[in-house]
Design a protein around this motif. Structure first.
Motif, PDB file in Angstrom:
ATOM      1  N   ASN A  42      -6.789 -80.310  40.184  1.00  0.00           N
ATOM      2  CA  ASN A  42      -5.834 -80.592  41.252  1.00  0.00           C
ATOM      3  C   ASN A  42      -4.407 -80.335  40.789  1.00  0.00           C
ATOM      4  N   LYS A  43      -4.251 -79.993  39.496  1.00  0.00           N
ATOM      5  CA  LYS A  43      -2.917 -79.653  38.961  1.00  0.00           C
ATOM      6  C   LYS A  43      -2.983 -78.316  38.219  1.00  0.00           C
ATOM      7  N   PRO A  44      -3.162 -77.222  38.966  1.00  0.00           N
ATOM      8  CA  PRO A  44      -3.229 -75.906  38.305  1.00  0.00           C
ATOM      9  C   PRO A  44      -1.825 -75.367  38.023  1.00  0.00           C
ATOM     10  N   THR A  45      -1.177 -75.898  36.996  1.00  0.00           N
ATOM     11  CA  THR A  45       0.222 -75.530  36.728  1.00  0.00           C
ATOM     12  C   THR A  45       0.321 -74.108  36.174  1.00  0.00           C
ATOM     13  N   ASP A  46       1.507 -73.531  36.312  1.00  0.00           N
ATOM     14  CA  ASP A  46       1.728 -72.174  35.806  1.00  0.00           C
ATOM     15  C   ASP A  46       1.573 -72.104  34.293  1.00  0.00           C
ATOM     16  N   VAL A  47       2.005 -73.157  33.596  1.00  0.00           N
ATOM     17  CA  VAL A  47       1.883 -73.182  32.127  1.00  0.00           C
ATOM     18  C   VAL A  47       0.404 -73.107  31.722  1.00  0.00           C
ATOM     19  N   ARG A  48      -0.431 -73.849  32.415  1.00  0.00           N
ATOM     20  CA  ARG A  48      -1.868 -73.843  32.106  1.00  0.00           C
ATOM     21  C   ARG A  48      -2.487 -72.479  32.447  1.00  0.00           C
ATOM     22  N   LYS A  49      -2.101 -71.949  33.581  1.00  0.00           N
ATOM     23  CA  LYS A  49      -2.634 -70.632  33.957  1.00  0.00           C
ATOM     24  C   LYS A  49      -2.240 -69.583  32.920  1.00  0.00           C
ATOM     25  N   GLN A  50      -1.011 -69.662  32.449  1.00  0.00           N
ATOM     26  CA  GLN A  50      -0.537 -68.711  31.445  1.00  0.00           C
ATOM     27  C   GLN A  50      -1.320 -68.864  30.140  1.00  0.00           C
ATOM     28  N   TRP A  51      -1.585 -70.115  29.757  1.00  0.00           N
ATOM     29  CA  TRP A  51      -2.337 -70.353  28.526  1.00  0.00           C
ATOM     30  C   TRP A  51      -3.735 -69.716  28.647  1.00  0.00           C
ATOM     31  N   PHE A  52      -4.380 -69.914  29.773  1.00  0.00           N
ATOM     32  CA  PHE A  52      -5.721 -69.344  29.942  1.00  0.00           C
ATOM     33  C   PHE A  52      -5.673 -67.826  30.002  1.00  0.00           C
ATOM     34  N   ALA A  53      -4.636 -67.296  30.642  1.00  0.00           N
ATOM     35  CA  ALA A  53      -4.517 -65.832  30.716  1.00  0.00           C
ATOM     36  C   ALA A  53      -4.432 -65.230  29.310  1.00  0.00           C
ATOM     37  N   GLU A  54      -3.799 -65.961  28.393  1.00  0.00           N
ATOM     38  CA  GLU A  54      -3.650 -65.460  27.019  1.00  0.00           C
ATOM     39  C   GLU A  54      -4.899 -65.685  26.163  1.00  0.00           C
ATOM     40  N   HIS A  55      -5.574 -66.816  26.359  1.00  0.00           N
ATOM     41  CA  HIS A  55      -6.673 -67.191  25.460  1.00  0.00           C
ATOM     42  C   HIS A  55      -8.067 -66.980  26.035  1.00  0.00           C
ATOM     43  N   PHE A  56      -8.201 -67.131  27.349  1.00  0.00           N
ATOM     44  CA  PHE A  56      -9.503 -66.943  28.006  1.00  0.00           C
ATOM     45  C   PHE A  56      -9.282 -66.130  29.283  1.00  0.00           C
ATOM     46  N   PRO A  57      -8.978 -64.857  29.141  1.00  0.00           N
ATOM     47  CA  PRO A  57      -8.611 -64.076  30.339  1.00  0.00           C
ATOM     48  C   PRO A  57      -9.710 -63.976  31.390  1.00  0.00           C
ATOM     49  N   GLU A  58     -10.961 -64.194  31.001  1.00  0.00           N
ATOM     50  CA  GLU A  58     -12.048 -64.103  31.992  1.00  0.00           C
ATOM     51  C   GLU A  58     -12.208 -65.384  32.801  1.00  0.00           C
ATOM     52  N   ILE A  59     -11.729 -66.495  32.254  1.00  0.00           N
ATOM     53  CA  ILE A  59     -11.857 -67.769  32.962  1.00  0.00           C
ATOM     54  C   ILE A  59     -10.774 -67.847  34.033  1.00  0.00           C
ATOM     55  N   ARG A  60     -11.207 -68.071  35.273  1.00  0.00           N
ATOM     56  CA  ARG A  60     -10.269 -68.056  36.402  1.00  0.00           C
ATOM     57  C   ARG A  60      -9.933 -69.459  36.902  1.00  0.00           C
ATOM     58  N   PHE A  61      -8.706 -69.588  37.364  1.00  0.00           N
ATOM     59  CA  PHE A  61      -8.282 -70.812  38.034  1.00  0.00           C
ATOM     60  C   PHE A  61      -8.610 -70.697  39.521  1.00  0.00           C
ATOM     61  N   ILE A  62      -9.114 -71.769  40.069  1.00  0.00           N
ATOM     62  CA  ILE A  62      -9.300 -71.827  41.514  1.00  0.00           C
ATOM     63  C   ILE A  62      -8.023 -72.424  42.099  1.00  0.00           C
ATOM     64  N   SER A  63      -7.388 -71.701  42.998  1.00  0.00           N
ATOM     65  CA  SER A  63      -6.176 -72.233  43.610  1.00  0.00           C
ATOM     66  C   SER A  63      -6.121 -71.806  45.079  1.00  0.00           C
ATOM     67  N   GLY A  64      -5.176 -72.372  45.781  1.00  0.00           N
ATOM     68  CA  GLY A  64      -5.031 -72.060  47.200  1.00  0.00           C
ATOM     69  C   GLY A  64      -6.093 -72.717  48.061  1.00  0.00           C
TER      70      GLY A  64
END
Ligand code: MG
Length: 146
Positions: A42-64
């Motif tokens: 419920n808190k998909p922050t940009d910082v967290r999304k950026q961290w995952f993009a760098e370390h686990f690029p295949e793991i996606r955030f559900i948002s919207g």
């Protein structure tokens, strides 16, 4: 698999998962494939999304989508992964948000009974959520007794 963030991958408000959960996610990634792992927070922050993009690029955030306990995030997880909802595991430390969303969506809940907490980093938030989790367990016990 849909993973909550706060309490499941780290303590509340942390910008990134804890080292031990990173190790665990790498193991999950090798078993399930990163494309079948989603972060449903419920808190998909940009910082967290950026961290995952760098370390686990295949793991996606559900948002919207509407926040848990609405089932929308799990419905979207099913659509993106091509997996039936009954085969999706929602890992969450909250009974009345993530676990309830899983039940509403006809997915499977995995309740984290001992979440990560850090009273040093976020004393008031952690206290609030600890009380909330206790209330949820008491509430569920009470309504299932009758
Ligand atoms: Mg949580």
């Amino acid at each position: 698999m849909a993973l909550d963030f706060d309490g499941v991958l780290s303590h509340h408000g942390a910008p990134a998962p804890l080292p031990e959960t990173v190790v665990w996610m790498k193991r999950c990634e090798s078993v399930f494939g990163g494309g079948r792992i989603f972060i449903l927070s419920n808190k998909p922050t940009d910082v967290r999304k950026q961290w995952f993009a760098e370390h686990f690029p295949e793991i996606r955030f559900i948002s919207g989508v509407r926040k848990k306990p609405f089932p929308d995030g799990l419905t979207k997880t099913g659509e993106l992964s091509g997996v039936p909802l009954s085969h999706i595991l929602m890992v969450d430390d909250r009974l009345l948000t993530g676990c309830l969303a899983a039940l509403v969506a006809d997915a499977r809940p995995c309740y984290i009974r001992r979440p990560y907490v850090s009273y040093r980093h976020r004393p008031f938030a952690e206290m609030f959520f600890s009380i909330l989790r206790l209330f949820e367990r008491c509430y569920i016990k009470a309504i299932t007794l009758y």
